[in-house]
Design a protein around this motif. Sequence first.
Motif, PDB file in Angstrom:
ATOM      1  N   THR A  35       0.850  -1.185   0.000  1.00 20.42           N
ATOM      2  CA  THR A  35       0.000   0.000   0.000  1.00 20.42           C
ATOM      3  C   THR A  35       0.889   1.239   0.000  1.00 20.42           C
ATOM      4  OG1 THR A  35      -0.117   0.208   2.422  1.00 20.42           O
ATOM      5  CG2 THR A  35      -1.735  -1.228   1.357  1.00 20.42           C
ATOM      6  N   PRO A  36       0.634   2.203  -0.869  1.00 16.56           N
ATOM      7  CA  PRO A  36       1.455   3.418  -0.868  1.00 16.56           C
ATOM      8  C   PRO A  36       1.082   4.414   0.224  1.00 16.56           C
ATOM      9  CG  PRO A  36      -0.166   3.523  -2.614  1.00 16.56           C
ATOM     10  CD  PRO A  36      -0.310   2.166  -1.991  1.00 16.56           C
ATOM     11  N   GLY A  37      -0.157   4.344   0.736  1.00 16.67           N
ATOM     12  CA  GLY A  37      -0.575   5.356   1.699  1.00 16.67           C
ATOM     13  C   GLY A  37      -1.507   4.851   2.772  1.00 16.67           C
ATOM     14  N   GLY A  38      -1.297   3.633   3.238  1.00 21.12           N
ATOM     15  CA  GLY A  38      -2.184   3.062   4.246  1.00 21.12           C
ATOM     16  C   GLY A  38      -3.224   2.166   3.617  1.00 21.12           C
ATOM     17  N   SER A  39      -3.983   1.475   4.455  1.00 27.42           N
ATOM     18  CA  SER A  39      -4.913   0.462   3.959  1.00 27.42           C
ATOM     19  C   SER A  39      -6.099   1.049   3.214  1.00 27.42           C
ATOM     20  CB  SER A  39      -5.421  -0.386   5.132  1.00 27.42           C
ATOM     21  OG  SER A  39      -6.154   0.409   6.050  1.00 27.42           O
ATOM     22  N   THR A  87       1.423  -3.562  -6.730  1.00 25.58           N
ATOM     23  CA  THR A  87       2.148  -4.830  -6.791  1.00 25.58           C
ATOM     24  C   THR A  87       3.624  -4.541  -7.051  1.00 25.58           C
ATOM     25  OG1 THR A  87       1.889  -5.118  -9.176  1.00 25.58           O
ATOM     26  CG2 THR A  87       0.080  -5.901  -7.763  1.00 25.58           C
ATOM     27  N   ALA A  88       4.403  -5.590  -7.260  1.00 23.50           N
ATOM     28  CA  ALA A  88       5.828  -5.432  -7.543  1.00 23.50           C
ATOM     29  C   ALA A  88       6.061  -4.680  -8.853  1.00 23.50           C
ATOM     30  CB  ALA A  88       6.503  -6.799  -7.593  1.00 23.50           C
ATOM     31  N   GLU A  89       5.071  -4.647  -9.722  1.00 17.49           N
ATOM     32  CA  GLU A  89       5.198  -3.919 -10.982  1.00 17.49           C
ATOM     33  C   GLU A  89       5.266  -2.402 -10.772  1.00 17.49           C
ATOM     34  OE1 GLU A  89       1.919  -5.029 -13.393  1.00 17.49           O
ATOM     35  OE2 GLU A  89       2.530  -7.140 -13.573  1.00 17.49           O
ATOM     36  N   HIS A  90       4.935  -1.950  -9.565  1.00 14.54           N
ATOM     37  CA  HIS A  90       4.884  -0.514  -9.291  1.00 14.54           C
ATOM     38  C   HIS A  90       6.082  -0.037  -8.471  1.00 14.54           C
ATOM     39  CE1 HIS A  90       0.622  -1.696  -9.960  1.00 14.54           C
ATOM     40  NE2 HIS A  90       0.561  -0.533 -10.595  1.00 14.54           N
ATOM     41  N   LEU A  91       7.143  -0.800  -8.439  1.00 12.97           N
ATOM     42  CA  LEU A  91       8.309  -0.437  -7.628  1.00 12.97           C
ATOM     43  C   LEU A  91       8.922   0.897  -8.029  1.00 12.97           C
ATOM     44  CD1 LEU A  91      10.201  -3.825  -7.152  1.00 12.97           C
ATOM     45  CD2 LEU A  91       9.478  -2.281  -5.324  1.00 12.97           C
ATOM     46  N   ASP A  92       8.780   1.287  -9.289  1.00 12.50           N
ATOM     47  CA  ASP A  92       9.432   2.503  -9.768  1.00 12.50           C
ATOM     48  C   ASP A  92       8.461   3.667  -9.955  1.00 12.50           C
ATOM     49  OD1 ASP A  92      12.125   1.445  -9.971  1.00 12.50           O
ATOM     50  OD2 ASP A  92      11.365   0.213 -11.616  1.00 12.50           O
ATOM     51  N   VAL A  93       7.285   3.564  -9.381  1.00  9.02           N
ATOM     52  CA  VAL A  93       6.337   4.683  -9.408  1.00  9.02           C
ATOM     53  C   VAL A  93       6.834   5.788  -8.474  1.00  9.02           C
ATOM     54  CG1 VAL A  93       4.011   5.425  -8.754  1.00  9.02           C
ATOM     55  CG2 VAL A  93       4.331   3.273  -9.985  1.00  9.02           C
ATOM     56  N   PRO A  94       6.951   7.027  -8.952  1.00 12.26           N
ATOM     57  CA  PRO A  94       7.367   8.125  -8.058  1.00 12.26           C
ATOM     58  C   PRO A  94       6.351   8.301  -6.930  1.00 12.26           C
ATOM     59  CG  PRO A  94       7.458   8.799 -10.367  1.00 12.26           C
ATOM     60  CD  PRO A  94       6.726   7.499 -10.331  1.00 12.26           C
ATOM     61  N   LEU A  95       6.837   8.290  -5.718  1.00  7.69           N
ATOM     62  CA  LEU A  95       5.937   8.404  -4.575  1.00  7.69           C
ATOM     63  C   LEU A  95       5.691   9.874  -4.235  1.00  7.69           C
ATOM     64  CD1 LEU A  95       7.206   5.458  -2.332  1.00  7.69           C
ATOM     65  CD2 LEU A  95       5.242   5.525  -3.888  1.00  7.69           C
ATOM     66  N   ASP A  96       5.032  10.541  -5.171  1.00 13.95           N
ATOM     67  CA  ASP A  96       4.501  11.875  -4.928  1.00 13.95           C
ATOM     68  C   ASP A  96       3.014  11.848  -5.279  1.00 13.95           C
ATOM     69  OD1 ASP A  96       4.407  11.879  -7.679  1.00 13.95           O
ATOM     70  OD2 ASP A  96       5.985  13.366  -7.948  1.00 13.95           O
ATOM     71  N   TYR A  97       2.329  12.960  -5.068  1.00 11.95           N
ATOM     72  CA  TYR A  97       0.879  12.948  -5.239  1.00 11.95           C
ATOM     73  C   TYR A  97       0.470  12.670  -6.678  1.00 11.95           C
ATOM     74  CZ  TYR A  97       0.986  14.837  -0.551  1.00 11.95           C
ATOM     75  OH  TYR A  97       1.223  15.004   0.792  1.00 11.95           O
ATOM     76  N   GLU A  98       1.220  13.231  -7.639  1.00 11.12           N
ATOM     77  CA  GLU A  98       0.873  13.037  -9.040  1.00 11.12           C
ATOM     78  C   GLU A  98       1.248  11.645  -9.531  1.00 11.12           C
ATOM     79  OE1 GLU A  98       0.589  16.836  -7.792  1.00 11.12           O
ATOM     80  OE2 GLU A  98       2.546  15.836  -7.891  1.00 11.12           O
ATOM     81  N   GLY A  99       2.434  11.180  -9.176  1.00  6.58           N
ATOM     82  CA  GLY A  99       2.899   9.880  -9.650  1.00  6.58           C
ATOM     83  C   GLY A  99       2.036   8.729  -9.168  1.00  6.58           C
ATOM     84  N   VAL A 100       1.701   8.737  -7.885  1.00  4.09           N
ATOM     85  CA  VAL A 100       0.880   7.667  -7.325  1.00  4.09           C
ATOM     86  C   VAL A 100      -0.539   7.748  -7.878  1.00  4.09           C
ATOM     87  CG1 VAL A 100      -0.082   6.713  -5.193  1.00  4.09           C
ATOM     88  CG2 VAL A 100       2.285   7.496  -5.240  1.00  4.09           C
ATOM     89  N   SER A 147      -3.560   4.944  -7.557  1.00  2.00           N
ATOM     90  CA  SER A 147      -3.757   4.894  -6.108  1.00  2.00           C
ATOM     91  C   SER A 147      -3.649   6.301  -5.542  1.00  2.00           C
ATOM     92  CB  SER A 147      -2.738   3.944  -5.456  1.00  2.00           C
ATOM     93  OG  SER A 147      -3.040   3.760  -4.076  1.00  2.00           O
ATOM     94  N   MET A 148      -3.399   6.415  -4.244  1.00  4.46           N
ATOM     95  CA  MET A 148      -3.248   7.701  -3.576  1.00  4.46           C
ATOM     96  C   MET A 148      -2.056   7.632  -2.638  1.00  4.46           C
ATOM     97  SD  MET A 148      -7.238   8.500  -2.623  1.00  4.46           S
ATOM     98  CE  MET A 148      -7.442   6.869  -1.876  1.00  4.46           C
ATOM     99  N   LEU A 149      -1.323   8.758  -2.538  1.00  6.00           N
ATOM    100  CA  LEU A 149      -0.152   8.781  -1.661  1.00  6.00           C
ATOM    101  C   LEU A 149      -0.576   8.730  -0.196  1.00  6.00           C
ATOM    102  CD1 LEU A 149       2.925   8.951  -1.630  1.00  6.00           C
ATOM    103  CD2 LEU A 149       2.708  11.436  -1.543  1.00  6.00           C
ATOM    104  N   GLY A 150      -1.710   9.340   0.117  1.00  2.03           N
ATOM    105  CA  GLY A 150      -2.241   9.262   1.480  1.00  2.03           C
ATOM    106  C   GLY A 150      -1.240   9.708   2.521  1.00  2.03           C
ATOM    107  N   THR A 151      -1.072   8.904   3.548  1.00  8.48           N
ATOM    108  CA  THR A 151      -0.170   9.232   4.648  1.00  8.48           C
ATOM    109  C   THR A 151       1.213   8.622   4.477  1.00  8.48           C
ATOM    110  OG1 THR A 151      -1.016   7.336   5.878  1.00  8.48           O
ATOM    111  CG2 THR A 151      -2.066   9.458   6.290  1.00  8.48           C
ATOM    112  N   LYS A 152       1.505   8.116   3.295  1.00  6.43           N
ATOM    113  CA  LYS A 152       2.793   7.463   2.985  1.00  6.43           C
ATOM    114  C   LYS A 152       3.058   6.268   3.889  1.00  6.43           C
ATOM    115  CE  LYS A 152       3.891  11.347   3.658  1.00  6.43           C
ATOM    116  NZ  LYS A 152       3.089  12.443   4.221  1.00  6.43           N
ATOM    117  N   ALA A 153       1.996   5.570   4.278  1.00 14.57           N
ATOM    118  CA  ALA A 153       2.125   4.360   5.100  1.00 14.57           C
ATOM    119  C   ALA A 153       2.327   3.172   4.159  1.00 14.57           C
ATOM    120  CB  ALA A 153       0.892   4.154   5.968  1.00 14.57           C
ATOM    121  N   VAL A 154       3.580   2.818   3.935  1.00 15.11           N
ATOM    122  CA  VAL A 154       3.925   1.777   2.969  1.00 15.11           C
ATOM    123  C   VAL A 154       3.951   0.432   3.690  1.00 15.11           C
ATOM    124  CG1 VAL A 154       5.583   1.019   1.234  1.00 15.11           C
ATOM    125  CG2 VAL A 154       5.284   3.469   1.686  1.00 15.11           C
TER     126      VAL A 154
END
Length: 446
Positions: free
Chosen positions: A295-299, A305-318, A323-330
């Motif tokens: 999860t990129p931002g909490g439940s 999935t593993a296919e998203h390992l290189d997604v930029p973890l900012d609001y636009e990229g996620v 998905s949503m960056l949310g609280t950045k609870a990975v």
Amino acid sequence: MIVIDQPTPGAEAAEAPVLSKHWSDDESWLLQNYVRQHGYQGLKAALAMTPDDVIELVKASGLRGRGGAGFPVGLKWSFIPQGEASAKPHYLVVNADESEPGTCKDMPLMLASPHMLVEGVIIAAYAIRASHAFIYVRGEVASVIRRLRGAVAEAYEAGLLGRNIFGSGFSLDLVVHAGAGAYICGEETALLDSLEGRRGQPRLRPPFPATAGLYASPTVVNNVESIASVPSILRNGVDWFRSMGTEKSPGFTLYSLSGHVTRPGQYEAPLGVTLRELLDRAGGIRAGHELKFWTPGGSSTPMFTAEHLDVPLDYEGVGAAGSMLGTKAVQLFDETTCVVRAVLRWTEFYKHESCGKCTPCREGTYWLVQILQRIENGDATEADLDLLTDTTDTVVGKSFCALGDGSGSPITSSLQYFRDEYVAHLDGRGCPFDPALSTVFHEGVH
């Protein structure tokens, strides 16, 4: 005696940790040690400006709310009515009711650097012309409440709170309030009801808190990390802050890594970092296993999935990845974890924490648990997968607040990526995974 009046330092290194830089220092929570770290210099800089100029500076920095939605902080402050439209008192409320599953960044920040939050509160209150501020903390975290109240007491004793702060004519009283501990109180209007002494339930909007919030007066509600990020911006400037992160998501933030990771914890990094980069710092997935989903931002955010390992973890990229960056609870799960069981556990949480105010959430989350339990036990058929989808659709977008939407995110995303695993549970087969192989739920990471 603590001397606050010291020369303003030069800009800090742009890539260095900011929020967590001194967490490992001895007694980092004490005022005297925070002052040695150039604490309250941001406040001095703010008080030398007009409140409107402080708001414009924070707007120019591009700081976005770190509580989940990512709304621009300075813009939120600017919604507070001023001048003749501002006959009522203004209030600042800090949302420290951190209870999203997997989210654990605000509590260590308040434990290790409470004065960073206090300084941010004073700056924010000055900017919105508030003379009263509140920090609403979950009642269960007694150690955090004690630490915050100790920091507030130190600030009062040093003249940083109370009357005529730094001889500026600005006065502020700050209260640390222990909440009742309900998840729904993380929703800002439910938090305001709870702070007023009522049952924590979300309010109908409009009116919005900016015009009719606490005690029906203009109110700003910000997350802990959002407010704690403000002093360094005042201290170092807009260009310094924008040198980190991305154009639309500038600055630094805390990513909480938990689950099947070698070194779980808080990792501060510029926005736009990838999970692959964070895992390099965290030692990767636990030895002998591989990443299955996360999860990129909490439940309450759609899983990756593993296919998203290189997604930029900012609001636009996620967001662009679905998905949503949310609280950045990975939260990280390896191949030993049953997706259905994980989603069931999360849905049980949302069922338990539903405030019951609206029918779609109150009834919908109950029936979602029943359907998922049947699937997990092997008592379901293919028709139950359609029923699961239909029931989720009756909750998402129809609930009074975002709790209903969040409860549907893990269900819809898991069906998108792991429908075959759901099918493998059907027609009496039950869960094909051995729960003893997955340590996540046994170690309390949920």
